[in-house]
Scaffold this motif. Structure first.
Motif, PDB file in Angstrom:
ATOM      1  N   LYS A 190       0.861  -1.189   0.000  1.00 22.28           N
ATOM      2  CA  LYS A 190       0.000   0.000   0.000  1.00 22.28           C
ATOM      3  C   LYS A 190       0.898   1.241   0.000  1.00 22.28           C
ATOM      4  CE  LYS A 190      -3.575  -2.475   2.583  1.00 22.28           C
ATOM      5  NZ  LYS A 190      -2.829  -3.763   2.623  1.00 22.28           N
ATOM      6  N   VAL A 191       0.694   2.084  -0.994  1.00 19.73           N
ATOM      7  CA  VAL A 191       1.583   3.218  -1.243  1.00 19.73           C
ATOM      8  C   VAL A 191       0.848   4.518  -0.948  1.00 19.73           C
ATOM      9  CG1 VAL A 191       3.039   4.380  -2.939  1.00 19.73           C
ATOM     10  CG2 VAL A 191       2.711   1.882  -3.066  1.00 19.73           C
ATOM     11  N   ALA A 192       1.365   5.290  -0.007  1.00 20.04           N
ATOM     12  CA  ALA A 192       0.801   6.600   0.314  1.00 20.04           C
ATOM     13  C   ALA A 192       1.697   7.677  -0.273  1.00 20.04           C
ATOM     14  CB  ALA A 192       0.682   6.780   1.823  1.00 20.04           C
ATOM     15  N   ILE A 193       1.114   8.546  -1.115  1.00 27.08           N
ATOM     16  CA  ILE A 193       1.861   9.657  -1.688  1.00 27.08           C
ATOM     17  C   ILE A 193       1.591  10.869  -0.806  1.00 27.08           C
ATOM     18  CG2 ILE A 193       2.306  10.994  -3.770  1.00 27.08           C
ATOM     19  CD1 ILE A 193       0.956   8.650  -5.312  1.00 27.08           C
ATOM     20  N   LEU A 194       2.637  11.297  -0.107  1.00 23.43           N
ATOM     21  CA  LEU A 194       2.469  12.265   0.974  1.00 23.43           C
ATOM     22  C   LEU A 194       2.444  13.713   0.489  1.00 23.43           C
ATOM     23  CD1 LEU A 194       4.827  10.847   3.757  1.00 23.43           C
ATOM     24  CD2 LEU A 194       2.395  10.380   3.388  1.00 23.43           C
ATOM     25  N   GLY A 229      -3.377   9.040  -2.701  1.00 23.18           N
ATOM     26  CA  GLY A 229      -2.755  10.315  -2.387  1.00 23.18           C
ATOM     27  C   GLY A 229      -3.492  11.440  -3.091  1.00 23.18           C
ATOM     28  N   PRO A 230      -3.337  12.635  -2.596  1.00 16.23           N
ATOM     29  CA  PRO A 230      -2.438  12.981  -1.507  1.00 16.23           C
ATOM     30  C   PRO A 230      -2.958  12.522  -0.141  1.00 16.23           C
ATOM     31  CG  PRO A 230      -3.698  14.901  -2.144  1.00 16.23           C
ATOM     32  CD  PRO A 230      -4.051  13.829  -3.117  1.00 16.23           C
ATOM     33  N   LEU A 231      -2.022  12.165   0.725  1.00 15.70           N
ATOM     34  CA  LEU A 231      -2.340  11.844   2.113  1.00 15.70           C
ATOM     35  C   LEU A 231      -1.338  12.557   3.010  1.00 15.70           C
ATOM     36  CD1 LEU A 231      -3.001   7.982   1.920  1.00 15.70           C
ATOM     37  CD2 LEU A 231      -4.711   9.739   2.420  1.00 15.70           C
ATOM     38  N   ALA A 232      -1.826  13.125   4.102  1.00 12.90           N
ATOM     39  CA  ALA A 232      -0.922  13.654   5.120  1.00 12.90           C
ATOM     40  C   ALA A 232      -0.328  12.482   5.897  1.00 12.90           C
ATOM     41  CB  ALA A 232      -1.673  14.598   6.051  1.00 12.90           C
ATOM     42  N   LEU A 233       0.797  12.695   6.541  1.00 14.58           N
ATOM     43  CA  LEU A 233       1.489  11.600   7.214  1.00 14.58           C
ATOM     44  C   LEU A 233       0.618  10.903   8.249  1.00 14.58           C
ATOM     45  CD1 LEU A 233       4.061   9.968   7.780  1.00 14.58           C
ATOM     46  CD2 LEU A 233       4.745  11.766   9.381  1.00 14.58           C
ATOM     47  N   ASP A 234      -0.137  11.687   9.039  1.00 12.09           N
ATOM     48  CA  ASP A 234      -0.927  11.061  10.109  1.00 12.09           C
ATOM     49  C   ASP A 234      -1.963  10.100   9.552  1.00 12.09           C
ATOM     50  OD1 ASP A 234      -2.364  13.151   9.002  1.00 12.09           O
ATOM     51  OD2 ASP A 234      -3.184  13.868  10.916  1.00 12.09           O
ATOM     52  N   VAL A 260       7.620  10.660  -0.512  1.00 15.72           N
ATOM     53  CA  VAL A 260       7.707  12.050  -0.058  1.00 15.72           C
ATOM     54  C   VAL A 260       7.783  13.000  -1.259  1.00 15.72           C
ATOM     55  CG1 VAL A 260       8.804  11.396   2.106  1.00 15.72           C
ATOM     56  CG2 VAL A 260      10.231  11.923   0.113  1.00 15.72           C
ATOM     57  N   PRO A 261       7.414  14.275  -1.059  1.00 15.50           N
ATOM     58  CA  PRO A 261       7.426  15.229  -2.179  1.00 15.50           C
ATOM     59  C   PRO A 261       8.818  15.517  -2.723  1.00 15.50           C
ATOM     60  CG  PRO A 261       6.075  16.062  -0.363  1.00 15.50           C
ATOM     61  CD  PRO A 261       6.820  14.874   0.153  1.00 15.50           C
TER      62      PRO A 261
END
Length: 328
Positions: A190-194, A229-234, A260-261
C-alpha cells in the motif's frame, strides 16, 4: 513506581518488536547462498566491519576493492580477519568506485556496497555514461524503517538521491519501491503519496502530482501496488487519524510505502523517525543494474546487516525472475 514499571515494560516490548522485523529479514537470508558483493573502498573500521560481519552471517561474499595495504592495516587495527576474502587493489577512493562498478558490470558481483568513500564518489561511477550501471529506470533510494511503535516496516522514498523529483521521476521512485516490497514478500504493498493535506489543492503542486500518480496506477503505468494520495502523514499511517478525517481508502492508516514530495521532506521524515521515534533505517539504492547498499558510520550493526539482507533478497528475487523468463 507501578507507572515506571509499566513504562519500562512498554519500552522493552517495543524494542523486542523492533528487532523482530529486522531479524525476520536476516532469517530469510540464511536460506540463501552468500551474494558476491563488490565493496568500494572499505578503508575504515565501520565500513570494513560491516562487510566482514555480513560475510560471517552468510549474507554476502565480499570483494574488498581499495588500497590493499590500507585495508589490511585497518583490519589488523580492528581485529578483523579478512584472509578469507579477495582484495582487489585500487589506488584511491575514485579508483575503487570505478573498479567496483566494473566488477559488477562484468558479473563478478551481484551487489555493490559503499565503503568509506563519499556517496557522491560511488554514485558518480554508478551513473557514468557508458561504464556505469544505469538502466531505463530512474535511480532512487529507499529507507526500510523499523519503527518500534508500528507493526510493520515502513519504506520512505526518496530521501537520499533525487532532490526535486519530477512527476516522471516519482513514477520510477514508486515502481522501484513496489518492486522492493515484492522482493521482501509483500505482494500488494500500500503506497501513500504524501503531502501536507489529503485533498488536491491547485496551489500545492505535490497534491496535484499525487492525484496524477494515482491515476497513472489506475491506467497501468505503475503496477504491483495500491496507491492513494495525496495523504498527510498522520492519516497515511494511523487508522484513527484516517477515520477522524473520514477518509475511506485501502491505503489510509495502513501504508507500507511513504512517497515524499522531495528529498528535504524525506530526509526530515527519516531522521525524525530515527532520532525521535527510536527507529532504525536500513537503506538501499534501486533502479541500477544491481542493488546498491549505502551504509553510514552511524548505523548500528543490526542496521548494516539489515541493509545487506534487503539487497541480498532483492538480488535473489531478480535471479528468480530471470529464471522464470528463461524457462517461460
Amino acid at each position: 513506581m507501578p507507572m515506571m514499571a509499566s513504562l519500562k515494560h512498554t519500552r522493552r516490548l517495543a524494542m523486542e518488536q523492533k528487532h523482530a522485523k529486522y531479524e525476520r529479514l536476516l532469517a530469510h537470508c540464511r536460506e540463501l547462498p552468500p551474494v558476491p558483493t563488490a565493496v568500494a573502498h572499505p578503508c575504515d573500521e565501520s565500513s570494513l566491519r560491516g562487510a566482514v560481519e555480513a560475510a560471517e552471517m552468510g549474507i554476502i561474499r565480499p570483494l574488498l576493492v581499495g588500497p590493499r595495504d590500507r585495508i589490511l592495516e585497518v583490519a589488523k587495527a580492528a581485529g578483523l580477519d579478512v584472509a578469507p576474502y579477495e582484495i582487489v587493489d585500487a589506488e584511491h577512493s575514485h579508483a575503487a568506485a570505478d573498479e567496483a562498478v566494473r566488477l559488477t558490470r562484468e558479473g563478478r558481483a551481484e551487489l555493490l556496497m559503499k565503503g568509506s568513500l563519499h556517496t557522491d564518489e560511488l554514485m558518480g561511477a554508478v551513473v557514468r555514461s557508458g561504464t556505469g550501471l544505469r538502466t531505463n529506470r530512474r535511480i532512487s533510494h529507499c529507507f526500510i524503517m523499523d519503527v518500534p511503535s508500528l507493526d510493520r516496516a515502513i519504506f520512505v522514498t526518496d530521501a537520499a538521491i533525487n532532490i526535486f523529483p519530477t512527476m516522471e521521476d516519482k513514477m520510477h521512485i514508486i515502481q522501484n519501491a513496489i518492486d522492493l516490497a515484492h522482493a521482501l514478500g509483500n505482494e500488494k504493498p500500500k503506497v501513500a503519496i504524501l503531502s501536507a493535506m489529503e485533498t488536491i489543492n491547485p496551489k500545492l503542486q505535490s497534491t496535484i502530482e499525487a492525484g496524477a500518480l494515482c491515476k497513472m496506477a489506475d491506467r497501468g503505468q505503475i503496477t504491483g501496488g495500491i496507491l492513494d494520495g495525496p495523504l498527510a502523514l498522520d492519516n497515511a499511517i494511523d487508522l484513527d487519524a484516517a477515520k477522524i478525517k473520514k477518509i475511506e481508502s485501502p491505503v489510509a492508516g495502513r501504508a507500507d510505502i511513504l512517497v515524499v514530495p522531495d528529498l528535504e521532506a524525506g530526509n526530515m521524515l527519516a531522521k525524525s523517525l530515527s532520532f525521535m521515534a527510536d527507529a532504525d533505517a536500513a537503506g538501499i539504492v534501486l533502479g541500477a543494474r544491481v542493488p546498491i547498499i549505502l551504509t553510514s558510520r552511524a548505523d548500528s550493526v543490526l542496521t548494516r546487516l539489515a541493509s545487506c539482507a534487503v539487497a541480498a533478497l532483492v538480488a535473489a528475487n531478480r535471479r528468480q525472475q530471470a529464471g522464470k523468463a528463461v524457462t517461460g
